[in-house]
Design a protein around this motif. Structure first.
Motif, PDB file in Angstrom:
ATOM      1  N   ARG A  55     -28.664 -23.884   3.009  1.00 57.90           N
ATOM      2  CA  ARG A  55     -28.058 -22.580   2.702  1.00 57.90           C
ATOM      3  C   ARG A  55     -27.182 -22.154   3.873  1.00 57.90           C
ATOM      4  O   ARG A  55     -27.575 -21.319   4.694  1.00 57.90           O
ATOM      5  CB  ARG A  55     -29.154 -21.550   2.430  1.00 57.90           C
ATOM      6  N   PRO A  56     -25.971 -22.713   3.985  1.00 57.76           N
ATOM      7  CA  PRO A  56     -25.096 -22.431   5.132  1.00 57.76           C
ATOM      8  C   PRO A  56     -24.789 -20.954   5.340  1.00 57.76           C
ATOM      9  O   PRO A  56     -24.530 -20.529   6.461  1.00 57.76           O
ATOM     10  CB  PRO A  56     -23.819 -23.215   4.792  1.00 57.76           C
ATOM     11  N   SER A  57     -24.805 -20.170   4.268  1.00 49.72           N
ATOM     12  CA  SER A  57     -24.475 -18.750   4.408  1.00 49.72           C
ATOM     13  C   SER A  57     -25.489 -17.996   5.255  1.00 49.72           C
ATOM     14  O   SER A  57     -25.208 -16.888   5.728  1.00 49.72           O
ATOM     15  CB  SER A  57     -24.371 -18.095   3.025  1.00 49.72           C
ATOM     16  N   SER A  58     -26.668 -18.588   5.462  1.00 49.58           N
ATOM     17  CA  SER A  58     -27.691 -17.918   6.270  1.00 49.58           C
ATOM     18  C   SER A  58     -27.585 -18.260   7.754  1.00 49.58           C
ATOM     19  O   SER A  58     -28.295 -17.691   8.584  1.00 49.58           O
ATOM     20  CB  SER A  58     -29.094 -18.301   5.774  1.00 49.58           C
ATOM     21  N   ASN A  59     -26.705 -19.194   8.104  1.00 51.50           N
ATOM     22  CA  ASN A  59     -26.567 -19.607   9.494  1.00 51.50           C
ATOM     23  C   ASN A  59     -25.889 -18.518  10.330  1.00 51.50           C
ATOM     24  O   ASN A  59     -25.183 -17.660   9.806  1.00 51.50           O
ATOM     25  CB  ASN A  59     -25.754 -20.901   9.586  1.00 51.50           C
ATOM     26  N   LEU A  60     -26.114 -18.585  11.641  1.00 53.46           N
ATOM     27  CA  LEU A  60     -25.553 -17.598  12.562  1.00 53.46           C
ATOM     28  C   LEU A  60     -24.449 -18.234  13.394  1.00 53.46           C
ATOM     29  O   LEU A  60     -24.609 -19.361  13.888  1.00 53.46           O
ATOM     30  CB  LEU A  60     -26.648 -17.048  13.473  1.00 53.46           C
ATOM     31  N   PHE A  61     -23.339 -17.517  13.574  1.00 51.87           N
ATOM     32  CA  PHE A  61     -22.181 -18.037  14.284  1.00 51.87           C
ATOM     33  C   PHE A  61     -21.733 -17.079  15.386  1.00 51.87           C
ATOM     34  O   PHE A  61     -21.919 -15.875  15.286  1.00 51.87           O
ATOM     35  CB  PHE A  61     -20.988 -18.212  13.327  1.00 51.87           C
ATOM     36  N   ALA A  62     -21.109 -17.656  16.397  1.00 48.94           N
ATOM     37  CA  ALA A  62     -20.388 -16.865  17.399  1.00 48.94           C
ATOM     38  C   ALA A  62     -19.262 -17.742  17.938  1.00 48.94           C
ATOM     39  O   ALA A  62     -19.394 -18.970  17.992  1.00 48.94           O
ATOM     40  CB  ALA A  62     -21.315 -16.433  18.533  1.00 48.94           C
ATOM     41  N   GLU A  63     -18.152 -17.143  18.314  1.00 43.01           N
ATOM     42  CA  GLU A  63     -17.024 -17.927  18.813  1.00 43.01           C
ATOM     43  C   GLU A  63     -16.238 -17.156  19.863  1.00 43.01           C
ATOM     44  O   GLU A  63     -16.343 -15.927  19.962  1.00 43.01           O
ATOM     45  CB  GLU A  63     -16.105 -18.337  17.664  1.00 43.01           C
ATOM     46  N   ALA A  64     -15.470 -17.901  20.645  1.00 43.46           N
ATOM     47  CA  ALA A  64     -14.622 -17.308  21.675  1.00 43.46           C
ATOM     48  C   ALA A  64     -13.447 -18.253  21.906  1.00 43.46           C
ATOM     49  O   ALA A  64     -13.443 -19.396  21.423  1.00 43.46           O
ATOM     50  CB  ALA A  64     -15.405 -17.103  22.970  1.00 43.46           C
ATOM     51  N   THR A  65     -12.457 -17.803  22.659  1.00 43.94           N
ATOM     52  CA  THR A  65     -11.289 -18.629  22.941  1.00 43.94           C
ATOM     53  C   THR A  65     -11.208 -18.949  24.425  1.00 43.94           C
ATOM     54  O   THR A  65     -11.693 -18.196  25.277  1.00 43.94           O
ATOM     55  CB  THR A  65      -9.988 -17.940  22.492  1.00 43.94           C
TER      56      THR A  65
END
Length: 246
Positions: free
Chosen positions: A155-165
């Protein structure tokens, strides 16, 4: 006239059946996932206070995932092989994925993804050296890096993400001369900080070396710039450091 009405009725029935079939088919189609680089908030933090396997928010709503970046903003480096680091709040280990994108015009293109069965989250600050399976970055290029906590592989929609440049900039002649004169890596970190080279300071602060009072002070100074409130600051500064071994 009756023949024409009958023909129209049959045609209408055929169209109705086709539409019903299409709608039924859509109901059984899997959800279309967004592109990986569109899922994450740009703040360097996962959304809200939810963690993997938990629907309740912990006290003070500290994000489950915080990238070690200057308050979620873009940072610079002169190193083609920078170090990346992030904070994981929860103790329960889950699979973890790392992605690096390169800017191409107005979009980011995937350069490298690290998906390893041995790569799992650990509470505290996780540190990834660019030597561990990542390509050398190009001077003058801007990149986006992303961390994903895989809460549920099905269930990928339940995964947690964070990003930066991160932006790789040329090493200025004056700074190059100053760095060459300094043999102490902590003194060099001060020069990087004065030049606003966040990821070079980060690399010095979290490179696995014998801990000293000065090194500890540098790490705390870095984390001070990441935290948004006293609770985050306390958690970050009390964190264990986990170099990723691949």
């Amino acid at each position: 006239m009756n023949h024409l009405a009958s023909a129209l009725l049959k045609q209408q029935q055929i169209v109705t059946k086709l539409l019903a079939g299409i709608v039924a088919g859509l109901c059984f189609m899997p959800a279309i996932a967004l592109a990986d680089d569109d899922k994450a908030p740009s703040s360097g933090r996962s959304s809200g206070g939810r963690g993997c396997g938990s629907n309740t928010r912990p006290a003070a709503n500290v994000p489950a995932l915080i990238l070690i970046t200057p308050n979620g903003q873009s940072g610079k480096t002169v190193s083609p092989r920078p170090t990346f680091a992030w904070f994981v709040r929860d103790a329960a280990p889950v699979p973890l994925e790392f992605r690096l994108y390169e800017q191409d015009g107005d979009r980011f293109v995937l350069v490298q993804a690290i998906k390893d069965k041995r790569l799992r989250s650990a509470p505290g600050i996780m540190v990834l050296s660019a030597n561990d399976g990542l390509p050398e970055l190009t001077v003058g290029k801007r990149y986006r890096w992303q961390v994903e906590l895989v809460c549920n592989p099905s269930r990928p929609s339940s995964n947690l993400f964070a990003e930066a440049t991160i932006e790789v900039v040329p090493l200025q002649a004056g700074l190059k001369t100053q760095l060459a004169r300094s043999r102490d890596h902590l003194d060099r970190a001060k020069l990087y900080a004065q030049a606003n080279l966040w990821y070079d300071v980060l690399k010095t602060a979290f490179t696995p070396v014998r801990s000293t009072t000065r090194l500890q002070a540098l790490r705390l100074s870095v984390l001070d710039q990441v935290a948004l409130d006293p609770t985050e600051r306390q958690l970050l500064k009390a964190s264990s450091i986990h170099p990723i071994q691949r």
